[in-house]
Design a protein around this motif. Structure first.
Motif, PDB file in Angstrom:
ATOM      1  N   GLY A   1      13.548  -1.464   2.290  1.00  0.00           N
ATOM      2  CA  GLY A   1      14.076  -1.991   0.982  1.00  0.00           C
ATOM      3  C   GLY A   1      14.675  -3.442   1.233  1.00  0.00           C
ATOM      4  N   LEU A   2      15.266  -4.078   0.279  1.00  0.00           N
ATOM      5  CA  LEU A   2      15.385  -5.465   0.258  1.00  0.00           C
ATOM      6  C   LEU A   2      16.828  -5.312   1.211  1.00  0.00           C
ATOM      7  CD1 LEU A   2      15.239  -6.507  -3.463  1.00  0.00           C
ATOM      8  CD2 LEU A   2      13.622  -7.239  -1.377  1.00  0.00           C
ATOM      9  N   THR A   3      16.843  -6.519   2.161  1.00  0.00           N
ATOM     10  CA  THR A   3      18.231  -6.559   2.662  1.00  0.00           C
ATOM     11  C   THR A   3      18.627  -8.180   2.317  1.00  0.00           C
ATOM     12  OG1 THR A   3      17.007  -7.582   4.738  1.00  0.00           O
ATOM     13  CG2 THR A   3      17.479  -5.271   4.789  1.00  0.00           C
ATOM     14  N   ALA A   4      17.908  -8.824   1.468  1.00  0.00           N
ATOM     15  CA  ALA A   4      18.468 -10.054   1.017  1.00  0.00           C
ATOM     16  C   ALA A   4      18.991  -9.857  -0.312  1.00  0.00           C
ATOM     17  CB  ALA A   4      17.482 -11.118   1.092  1.00  0.00           C
ATOM     18  N   ASP A   5      19.716 -10.735  -1.070  1.00  0.00           N
ATOM     19  CA  ASP A   5      19.991 -10.416  -2.436  1.00  0.00           C
ATOM     20  C   ASP A   5      18.703 -10.471  -3.440  1.00  0.00           C
ATOM     21  OD1 ASP A   5      22.175 -10.734  -4.417  1.00  0.00           O
ATOM     22  OD2 ASP A   5      21.034 -12.299  -5.220  1.00  0.00           O
ATOM     23  N   ALA A   6      18.598  -9.745  -4.323  1.00  0.00           N
ATOM     24  CA  ALA A   6      17.601  -9.600  -5.492  1.00  0.00           C
ATOM     25  C   ALA A   6      17.011 -11.052  -5.946  1.00  0.00           C
ATOM     26  CB  ALA A   6      17.596  -8.750  -6.271  1.00  0.00           C
ATOM     27  N   ASP A   7      18.014 -11.955  -5.960  1.00  0.00           N
ATOM     28  CA  ASP A   7      18.011 -13.235  -6.730  1.00  0.00           C
ATOM     29  C   ASP A   7      17.446 -14.262  -5.701  1.00  0.00           C
ATOM     30  OD1 ASP A   7      18.668 -12.324  -9.113  1.00  0.00           O
ATOM     31  OD2 ASP A   7      20.797 -12.531  -8.700  1.00  0.00           O
ATOM     32  N   THR A   8      17.028 -13.869  -4.543  1.00  0.00           N
ATOM     33  CA  THR A   8      16.885 -14.765  -3.459  1.00  0.00           C
ATOM     34  C   THR A   8      15.350 -15.492  -3.965  1.00  0.00           C
ATOM     35  OG1 THR A   8      17.862 -13.608  -1.620  1.00  0.00           O
ATOM     36  CG2 THR A   8      16.039 -14.992  -1.145  1.00  0.00           C
ATOM     37  N   PRO A   9      15.189 -16.590  -3.870  1.00  0.00           N
ATOM     38  CA  PRO A   9      14.101 -17.370  -4.257  1.00  0.00           C
ATOM     39  C   PRO A   9      12.980 -17.406  -3.394  1.00  0.00           C
ATOM     40  CG  PRO A   9      15.659 -19.138  -4.115  1.00  0.00           C
ATOM     41  CD  PRO A   9      16.366 -17.841  -3.891  1.00  0.00           C
ATOM     42  N   LEU A  10      11.749 -17.467  -3.745  1.00  0.00           N
ATOM     43  CA  LEU A  10      10.746 -17.407  -2.616  1.00  0.00           C
ATOM     44  C   LEU A  10       9.807 -18.712  -2.906  1.00  0.00           C
ATOM     45  CD1 LEU A  10       9.459 -13.711  -2.734  1.00  0.00           C
ATOM     46  CD2 LEU A  10      10.981 -14.955  -0.935  1.00  0.00           C
ATOM     47  N   PRO A  11       9.217 -19.220  -1.832  1.00  0.00           N
ATOM     48  CA  PRO A  11       8.294 -20.314  -2.162  1.00  0.00           C
ATOM     49  C   PRO A  11       7.254 -20.064  -2.999  1.00  0.00           C
ATOM     50  CG  PRO A  11       8.761 -20.087   0.361  1.00  0.00           C
ATOM     51  CD  PRO A  11       9.445 -18.921  -0.548  1.00  0.00           C
ATOM     52  N   ALA A  12       6.939 -21.040  -3.797  1.00  0.00           N
ATOM     53  CA  ALA A  12       5.724 -20.676  -4.760  1.00  0.00           C
ATOM     54  C   ALA A  12       4.622 -19.889  -4.123  1.00  0.00           C
ATOM     55  CB  ALA A  12       5.197 -22.080  -5.494  1.00  0.00           C
ATOM     56  N   ALA A  13       4.071 -18.946  -4.894  1.00  0.00           N
ATOM     57  CA  ALA A  13       2.844 -18.130  -4.595  1.00  0.00           C
ATOM     58  C   ALA A  13       1.530 -19.048  -5.091  1.00  0.00           C
ATOM     59  CB  ALA A  13       3.125 -17.004  -5.447  1.00  0.00           C
ATOM     60  N   SER A  14       0.538 -18.511  -4.580  1.00  0.00           N
ATOM     61  CA  SER A  14      -0.768 -19.119  -4.950  1.00  0.00           C
ATOM     62  C   SER A  14      -0.960 -19.539  -6.310  1.00  0.00           C
ATOM     63  CB  SER A  14      -1.776 -18.180  -4.504  1.00  0.00           C
ATOM     64  OG  SER A  14      -1.988 -17.202  -5.062  1.00  0.00           O
ATOM     65  N   ASP A  15      -0.372 -18.675  -7.223  1.00  0.00           N
ATOM     66  CA  ASP A  15      -0.339 -18.728  -8.912  1.00  0.00           C
ATOM     67  C   ASP A  15       0.792 -19.946  -9.004  1.00  0.00           C
ATOM     68  OD1 ASP A  15       2.037 -17.684  -8.623  1.00  0.00           O
ATOM     69  OD2 ASP A  15       1.409 -15.720  -9.896  1.00  0.00           O
ATOM     70  N   GLY A  16       1.397 -20.550  -8.192  1.00  0.00           N
ATOM     71  CA  GLY A  16       2.167 -21.548  -8.514  1.00  0.00           C
ATOM     72  C   GLY A  16       3.569 -21.387  -8.848  1.00  0.00           C
ATOM     73  N   VAL A  17       4.059 -19.902  -9.011  1.00  0.00           N
ATOM     74  CA  VAL A  17       5.229 -19.552  -9.529  1.00  0.00           C
ATOM     75  C   VAL A  17       5.948 -19.185  -8.547  1.00  0.00           C
ATOM     76  CG1 VAL A  17       6.120 -17.624 -10.929  1.00  0.00           C
ATOM     77  CG2 VAL A  17       4.027 -18.346 -11.756  1.00  0.00           C
ATOM     78  N   SER A  18       7.301 -19.376  -8.459  1.00  0.00           N
ATOM     79  CA  SER A  18       8.179 -19.102  -7.487  1.00  0.00           C
ATOM     80  C   SER A  18       8.899 -17.673  -7.965  1.00  0.00           C
ATOM     81  CB  SER A  18       9.380 -20.071  -7.397  1.00  0.00           C
ATOM     82  OG  SER A  18       8.930 -21.167  -6.634  1.00  0.00           O
ATOM     83  N   TYR A  19       8.678 -16.817  -7.340  1.00  0.00           N
ATOM     84  CA  TYR A  19       9.367 -15.445  -7.625  1.00  0.00           C
ATOM     85  C   TYR A  19      10.699 -15.202  -6.788  1.00  0.00           C
ATOM     86  CZ  TYR A  19       4.694 -14.543  -9.647  1.00  0.00           C
ATOM     87  OH  TYR A  19       3.588 -14.434 -10.367  1.00  0.00           O
ATOM     88  N   THR A  20      11.155 -14.184  -7.040  1.00  0.00           N
ATOM     89  CA  THR A  20      12.416 -13.665  -6.430  1.00  0.00           C
ATOM     90  C   THR A  20      12.181 -12.313  -5.643  1.00  0.00           C
ATOM     91  OG1 THR A  20      13.400 -12.473  -8.213  1.00  0.00           O
ATOM     92  CG2 THR A  20      14.239 -14.671  -8.178  1.00  0.00           C
ATOM     93  N   CYS A  21      12.882 -12.062  -4.705  1.00  0.00           N
ATOM     94  CA  CYS A  21      12.851 -10.884  -3.957  1.00  0.00           C
ATOM     95  C   CYS A  21      12.902  -9.788  -4.922  1.00  0.00           C
ATOM     96  CB  CYS A  21      13.776 -10.666  -2.969  1.00  0.00           C
ATOM     97  SG  CYS A  21      13.784 -11.762  -1.257  1.00  0.00           S
ATOM     98  N   GLY A  22      13.494  -9.727  -5.687  1.00  0.00           N
ATOM     99  CA  GLY A  22      13.674  -8.538  -6.839  1.00  0.00           C
ATOM    100  C   GLY A  22      12.514  -8.466  -7.609  1.00  0.00           C
ATOM    101  N   GLN A  23      11.908  -9.496  -7.994  1.00  0.00           N
ATOM    102  CA  GLN A  23      10.784  -9.455  -8.746  1.00  0.00           C
ATOM    103  C   GLN A  23       9.798  -8.755  -7.803  1.00  0.00           C
ATOM    104  OE1 GLN A  23      10.693 -13.578  -9.626  1.00  0.00           O
ATOM    105  NE2 GLN A  23      10.902 -13.176 -12.026  1.00  0.00           N
ATOM    106  N   LEU A  24       9.588  -9.522  -6.613  1.00  0.00           N
ATOM    107  CA  LEU A  24       8.497  -8.837  -5.810  1.00  0.00           C
ATOM    108  C   LEU A  24       8.559  -7.206  -5.750  1.00  0.00           C
ATOM    109  CD1 LEU A  24       7.797 -11.140  -3.001  1.00  0.00           C
ATOM    110  CD2 LEU A  24       6.765 -10.947  -5.065  1.00  0.00           C
ATOM    111  N   ALA A  25       9.942  -6.688  -5.365  1.00  0.00           N
ATOM    112  CA  ALA A  25      10.279  -5.434  -5.234  1.00  0.00           C
ATOM    113  C   ALA A  25       9.773  -4.839  -6.681  1.00  0.00           C
ATOM    114  CB  ALA A  25      11.743  -5.155  -4.944  1.00  0.00           C
ATOM    115  N   GLU A  26       9.865  -5.010  -7.547  1.00  0.00           N
ATOM    116  CA  GLU A  26       9.425  -4.481  -8.827  1.00  0.00           C
ATOM    117  C   GLU A  26       7.884  -4.447  -8.844  1.00  0.00           C
ATOM    118  OE1 GLU A  26      11.049  -6.133 -12.499  1.00  0.00           O
ATOM    119  OE2 GLU A  26      13.227  -6.151 -11.581  1.00  0.00           O
ATOM    120  N   PHE A  27       7.161  -5.548  -8.398  1.00  0.00           N
ATOM    121  CA  PHE A  27       5.744  -5.604  -8.566  1.00  0.00           C
ATOM    122  C   PHE A  27       5.148  -4.703  -7.329  1.00  0.00           C
ATOM    123  CE2 PHE A  27       6.271 -10.326 -10.115  1.00  0.00           C
ATOM    124  CZ  PHE A  27       6.710  -9.857 -11.299  1.00  0.00           C
ATOM    125  N   VAL A  28       5.575  -4.563  -6.182  1.00  0.00           N
ATOM    126  CA  VAL A  28       4.956  -4.001  -5.387  1.00  0.00           C
ATOM    127  C   VAL A  28       4.177  -2.634  -5.580  1.00  0.00           C
ATOM    128  CG1 VAL A  28       6.961  -2.834  -4.023  1.00  0.00           C
ATOM    129  CG2 VAL A  28       5.216  -4.026  -2.663  1.00  0.00           C
TER     130      VAL A  28
END
Length: 127
Positions: free
Chosen positions: A1-28
């Motif tokens: 599970g996440l150990t960082a805050d769900a709102d932690t921003p990530l560097p831009a992905a290959s699609d150019g969008v900067s997701y958050t940890c929470g978003q990745l957790a939902e998509f995985v």
């Protein structure tokens, strides 16, 4: 599970969008481990669930009574399992104090070698 805050921003992905940890957790759950999207999401692990270097004393919790006394430590004090469980967050895994605390695990959280049959208890009448 996440150990960082769900709102932690990530560097831009290959699609150019900067997701958050929470978003990745939902998509995985939408991807298989061999999908390119999954492989790219795994690059976010150091940001979203960094490895902890905290002392791992009884990391799954005490299985013995908190009042269980331990042999005297190097400081001459005989601590209890409960006391060590309270102190564990103060030390990193490479601290001498942590290494000494780990010696108490066989008393405080012994590993079970039992078969595991009905490990949650019987749900049928034992008779």
């Amino acid at each position: 599970g996440l150990t960082a805050d769900a709102d932690t921003p990530l560097p831009a992905a290959s699609d150019g969008v900067s997701y958050t940890c929470g978003q990745l957790a939902e998509f995985v759950g939408l991807y298989n481990s061999d999908d390119d999207e999954c492989k790219e999401m795994l690059l976010g692990e150091p940001f979203c669930c960094p490895k902890s270097d905290s002392c791992g004393f009884c990391s799954e919790g005490l299985t013995a009574d908190a009042d269980t006394p331990l042999p005297a430590a190097s400081d001459g004090v005989s601590y209890t399992c409960g006391q060590l469980a309270e102190f564990v967050g103060l030390y990193n895994s490479d601290d001498d104090e942590c290494k000494e605390m780990l010696l108490g695990e066989p008393f405080c959280c012994p590993k079970s070698d039992s078969c595991g049959f009905c490990s949650e208890g019987l749900t049928a009448d034992a008779d």
